[in-house]
Design a protein around this motif. Sequence first.
Motif, PDB file in Angstrom:
ATOM      1  N   SER A 190       6.202  -5.370  -1.775  1.00 35.54           N
ATOM      2  CA  SER A 190       4.747  -5.432  -1.580  1.00 35.54           C
ATOM      3  C   SER A 190       4.234  -4.225  -0.793  1.00 35.54           C
ATOM      4  O   SER A 190       3.243  -4.325  -0.091  1.00 35.54           O
ATOM      5  CB  SER A 190       4.372  -6.718  -0.826  1.00 35.54           C
ATOM      6  OG  SER A 190       4.964  -6.713   0.467  1.00 35.54           O
ATOM      7  N   ASN A 191       4.936  -3.087  -0.902  1.00 27.00           N
ATOM      8  CA  ASN A 191       4.536  -1.930  -0.105  1.00 27.00           C
ATOM      9  C   ASN A 191       4.428  -0.664  -0.958  1.00 27.00           C
ATOM     10  O   ASN A 191       4.791   0.427  -0.529  1.00 27.00           O
ATOM     11  CB  ASN A 191       5.533  -1.705   1.043  1.00 27.00           C
ATOM     12  CG  ASN A 191       4.955  -0.804   2.121  1.00 27.00           C
ATOM     13  OD1 ASN A 191       3.773  -0.878   2.425  1.00 27.00           O
ATOM     14  ND2 ASN A 191       5.782   0.053   2.690  1.00 27.00           N
ATOM     15  N   SER A 192       3.921  -0.824  -2.171  1.00 28.75           N
ATOM     16  CA  SER A 192       3.695   0.316  -3.053  1.00 28.75           C
ATOM     17  C   SER A 192       2.414   1.050  -2.632  1.00 28.75           C
ATOM     18  O   SER A 192       1.669   0.583  -1.751  1.00 28.75           O
ATOM     19  CB  SER A 192       3.544  -0.167  -4.490  1.00 28.75           C
ATOM     20  OG  SER A 192       2.380  -0.992  -4.611  1.00 28.75           O
ATOM     21  N   LYS A 193       2.159   2.168  -3.262  1.00 31.05           N
ATOM     22  CA  LYS A 193       0.903   2.875  -2.994  1.00 31.05           C
ATOM     23  C   LYS A 193      -0.280   1.975  -3.312  1.00 31.05           C
ATOM     24  O   LYS A 193      -1.274   1.952  -2.574  1.00 31.05           O
ATOM     25  CB  LYS A 193       0.816   4.159  -3.819  1.00 31.05           C
ATOM     26  CG  LYS A 193      -0.467   4.950  -3.577  1.00 31.05           C
ATOM     27  CD  LYS A 193      -0.498   6.270  -4.343  1.00 31.05           C
ATOM     28  CE  LYS A 193      -1.783   7.038  -4.055  1.00 31.05           C
ATOM     29  NZ  LYS A 193      -1.833   8.340  -4.770  1.00 31.05           N
ATOM     30  N   TYR A 194      -0.183   1.212  -4.392  1.00 32.62           N
ATOM     31  CA  TYR A 194      -1.248   0.261  -4.735  1.00 32.62           C
ATOM     32  C   TYR A 194      -1.535  -0.670  -3.567  1.00 32.62           C
ATOM     33  O   TYR A 194      -2.689  -0.912  -3.197  1.00 32.62           O
ATOM     34  CB  TYR A 194      -0.842  -0.541  -5.971  1.00 32.62           C
ATOM     35  CG  TYR A 194      -1.650  -1.791  -6.176  1.00 32.62           C
ATOM     36  CD1 TYR A 194      -2.896  -1.754  -6.784  1.00 32.62           C
ATOM     37  CD2 TYR A 194      -1.170  -3.030  -5.725  1.00 32.62           C
ATOM     38  CE1 TYR A 194      -3.650  -2.909  -6.946  1.00 32.62           C
ATOM     39  CE2 TYR A 194      -1.907  -4.185  -5.892  1.00 32.62           C
ATOM     40  CZ  TYR A 194      -3.147  -4.124  -6.504  1.00 32.62           C
ATOM     41  OH  TYR A 194      -3.886  -5.268  -6.651  1.00 32.62           O
TER      42      TYR A 194
END
Length: 341
Positions: A190-194
């Motif tokens: 849950s730590n993407s650029k998105y």
Amino acid sequence: MLKTIRNISIILLLVSCNHDDSEIISYNNPELELHLPEGFPELNNSFFDNKPTKYGVELGEKLFFEKKLSADNSISCASCHIKAHAFADTHAQAIGIKGRIGFRNTPPIQNLAFVKFYNWDGNKRRLEEQPLVPIITHEEMDSSILEVIGKLKTEKEYLDLFHQAFGDEEITGNRIYNSIAQYEYTLISSNSKYDQVKRNEGTSFTESETEGYQVFQEKCITCHSTELFTDQSFRNIGFPVNPNTDEAGRARVTGNLEDVMKFRVPTLRNIEVTAPYGSFGQFVTLKELLDYLDNGVVVADNLDPILKNNENKIPLSEDEKLNLISFLKTLTDAKFLEISN
């Protein structure tokens, strides 16, 4: 605000063999603190019956990488589920012991605590029921749970870990499955650029990513909804059909002809690193997949209405394809994958 699952301590009462002498032996196996991302779906029901614990997860991770789960001690779960590929691999179809080719593409392992169905056809509803499948499947590990237990019982390290996780040294199939599931429940991406853009953490989309996000919302979000980027439904979207005549998609589970060649909608998180794509790796690249959808798919009576009502295709311009791929790459979570940006 991140939700937190609080620690608890487990106290086990053990009575010695001498009935005149009993003692209380305390062991501490606290539940792990899982930081549950805001906006994600509710945890699945099975999670609450098998919450990750310190030693349960430690044991599960060791078993996940344990080659003794296979008949010839040559492969482990991690042989096909590689962290840098979101716990998928780079093969069109999974490869088991002695180079045997599996039935389908290896699915990624991420955010399974929020998933309702497992495997391409959803034949498992509880994550704890899934680990037995590769252990006994001829094309995968080709072993048996009794054989696995026999191997593990000879190793003191495993006896100690089972004692720490469950209170005694007994090694059972259910304890193996539960500990592997506990480990897999902790694999949250849950730590993407998105995610960082959505949380206003000082980064922003490029022009191409922004335009790709708009294309995604217009043409993809019906199936790839929620923060998991899947609605967890089963759909026939007209991909090339597996030449293996045993393949029937979801119908293998339900026996319903309406479910023939329907597959679980896959998550798009970390899709950049999970090629090839499709239930048996039909597409080598994202561009190839998008070209296929744009040109027209295999027609079927139960083809998803989204395609059937749109001339059996999802029309995309070349710019839309490139921008959409740019957006999809913002779903790559380098921290989760433990790769460099």
